[in-house]
Design an enzyme around this catalytic site. Structure first.
Site, PDB file in Angstrom:
ATOM      1  N   LYS A 148       0.932  -1.137  -0.035  1.00 42.30           N
ATOM      2  CA  LYS A 148       0.239   0.249   0.079  1.00 42.30           C
ATOM      3  C   LYS A 148       0.938   1.392   0.082  1.00 42.30           C
ATOM      4  O   LYS A 148       1.808   1.231   0.722  1.00 42.30           O
ATOM      5  CB  LYS A 148      -1.276   0.247   1.058  1.00 42.30           C
ATOM      6  CG  LYS A 148      -2.038  -1.247   1.468  1.00 42.30           C
ATOM      7  CD  LYS A 148      -3.016  -0.591   0.455  1.00 42.30           C
ATOM      8  CE  LYS A 148      -4.038  -1.970  -0.032  1.00 42.30           C
ATOM      9  NZ  LYS A 148      -4.947  -1.645  -0.439  1.00 42.30           N
ATOM     10  N   LYS A 255     -13.137  -7.082  -7.461  1.00 40.59           N
ATOM     11  CA  LYS A 255     -13.464  -6.858  -5.877  1.00 40.59           C
ATOM     12  C   LYS A 255     -14.859  -7.845  -5.564  1.00 40.59           C
ATOM     13  O   LYS A 255     -16.077  -6.994  -5.344  1.00 40.59           O
ATOM     14  CB  LYS A 255     -13.451  -6.421  -5.096  1.00 40.59           C
ATOM     15  CG  LYS A 255     -12.487  -5.934  -4.893  1.00 40.59           C
ATOM     16  CD  LYS A 255     -12.129  -4.339  -3.501  1.00 40.59           C
ATOM     17  CE  LYS A 255     -10.523  -4.270  -2.865  1.00 40.59           C
ATOM     18  NZ  LYS A 255      -9.359  -4.239  -3.582  1.00 40.59           N
TER      19      LYS A 255
END
Ligand code: MG
Length: 361
Positions: A148, A255
């Site tokens: 991230k 997702k």
């Protein structure tokens, strides 16, 4: 067909707080849903919205679930407002399980899967903490790592970038996920640095709702050799069609838990021969099981983003799924199988969704 409908709301602390460009997550909230048909077949599903991504809130899903009442049927599920994509996803998954149970009572049935196992990508923490996490995960076999970025100061993160690359085992790939934190200039600085590094792709460099986001993303994708991936940009109704229509040349991060119509979106992506990476929404084992089933059923086509000269004889590319996120919850009953660089179909079916449901009683 009539179903008895129940739902349970959860708010679960995670083991280790997760830092992203959106801030720090210390807990995850959502709903588990349970349908039961007249023959006592049971199906479970999960609504795990992420409002920061542009989904509905858990409160909205809970209100939608209350409105369905104790008994529901296929038409009522189909009539849910499009806004409640995650609730619709949960109920569709639960219905799908009941359908599968019904089919399995038929000895003629055959299960169709397109892979014996899936490679997984390991999620490593933002910032310097990543450096300590890469070696133990390499040790157990992970070769794709997701870091991230866009969390701290850009100069600090760019400074760390080389150390993170150096910590990777040989042949490994790094995925960078900015969660839309950068503007054009920051994205360009990063993409220049990525060009000769082992970066598989950069995910959502600029925000999905930034002004002119589609042109900006298409422009960046055209200007730099490192592939870009869309994630938050794919959450809204019709987003997948829009990006296919725009000829997106990069990766689509799917997702499944956040899509109201998973089957429809995947059918469109398959038809477009899109490069798809399946990814966790940091849901519990219930939603993850449904999402992983979708990943196993996916039929990858020749992936033009990884081999620009791909001809008809090119092998299909199955990219590592972003499900290397467990152990995730303080209460392990909500986790999927932990710390595995590969997942087999039988591991998915062994996920004890019922235990997660019962743990909320
Ligand atoms: Mg992402």
């Amino acid at each position: 067909m009539k179903f008895r409908f129940q739902f349970r709301r959860y708010c679960l602390p995670v083991r280790v707080p997760i830092r992203t460009a959106y801030g720090v997550w210390t807990e995850r909230a959502g709903l588990l849903v349970r349908l039961e048909d007249e023959n006592r077949r049971v199906g479970l599903g999960e609504a795990a919205p992420i409002p920061e991504f542009g989904t509905e809130t858990v409160d909205e899903d809970e209100a939608g679930a209350r409105a369905l009442g104790e008994w529901t049927h296929a038409d009522a599920i189909a009539a849910l407002p499009p806004r409640l994509a995650c609730l619709r996803n949960a109920l569709t998954a639960a219905r799908g399980e009941i359908e599968a149970a019904r089919r399995s009572e038929d000895p003629e049935r055959s299960v169709e899967d397109n892979a014996p196992y899936l490679p997984l990508a390991a999620l490593i923490p933002a910032g310097k903490l990543a450096l300590a996490q890469i070696p133990p995960r390499s040790e157990i076999g992970f070769r794709v790592f997701k870091w991230k970025v866009g969390v701290g100061d850009i100069a600090d993160e760019l400074g760390l970038f080389d150390d993170v690359c150096a910590a990777l085992p040989s042949g490994a790939k790094l995925r960078l996920d900015a969660n839309g934190a950068w503007d054009r200039r920051r994205a360009e600085r990063w993409l220049e640095r990525c060009a000769d590094r082992p970066v598989e792709f950069v995910e959502q460099p600029v925000a999905a709702d930034a002004r002119g986001a589609m042109d900006l993303l298409l422009g960046l994708a055209g200007d730099y050799p490192t592939p870009l991936a869309l994630d938050e940009s794919l959450i809204g109704e019709g987003d997948v069609e829009r990006w296919i229509g725009a000829g997106w040349p990069g990766v689509y991060v799917v997702k499944p838990s956040l899509l109201g119509d998973v089957a429809g979106a995947l059918a469109r992506l398959e038809k477009a021969k899109a490069a798809v990476v399946f990814s966790s929404a940091l849901e519990t084992a219930v939603g993850a099981r449904a999402a992983l089933r979708a990943a196993f059923a996916w039929n990858p086509s020749t992936d033009s983003t990884s081999s620009p000269q791909a001809g008809s004889g090119q092998a299909a590319v199955r990219r590592a799924a972003g499900f290397g996120v467990w152990p995730l919850f303080a209460d392990g009953r909500f986790d999927g199988p932990t710390a595995m660089p590969f997942i087999r179909r039988e591991d998915v079916e062994r996920i004890d969704a019922e235990a997660a449901w019962n743990a909320l009683s």
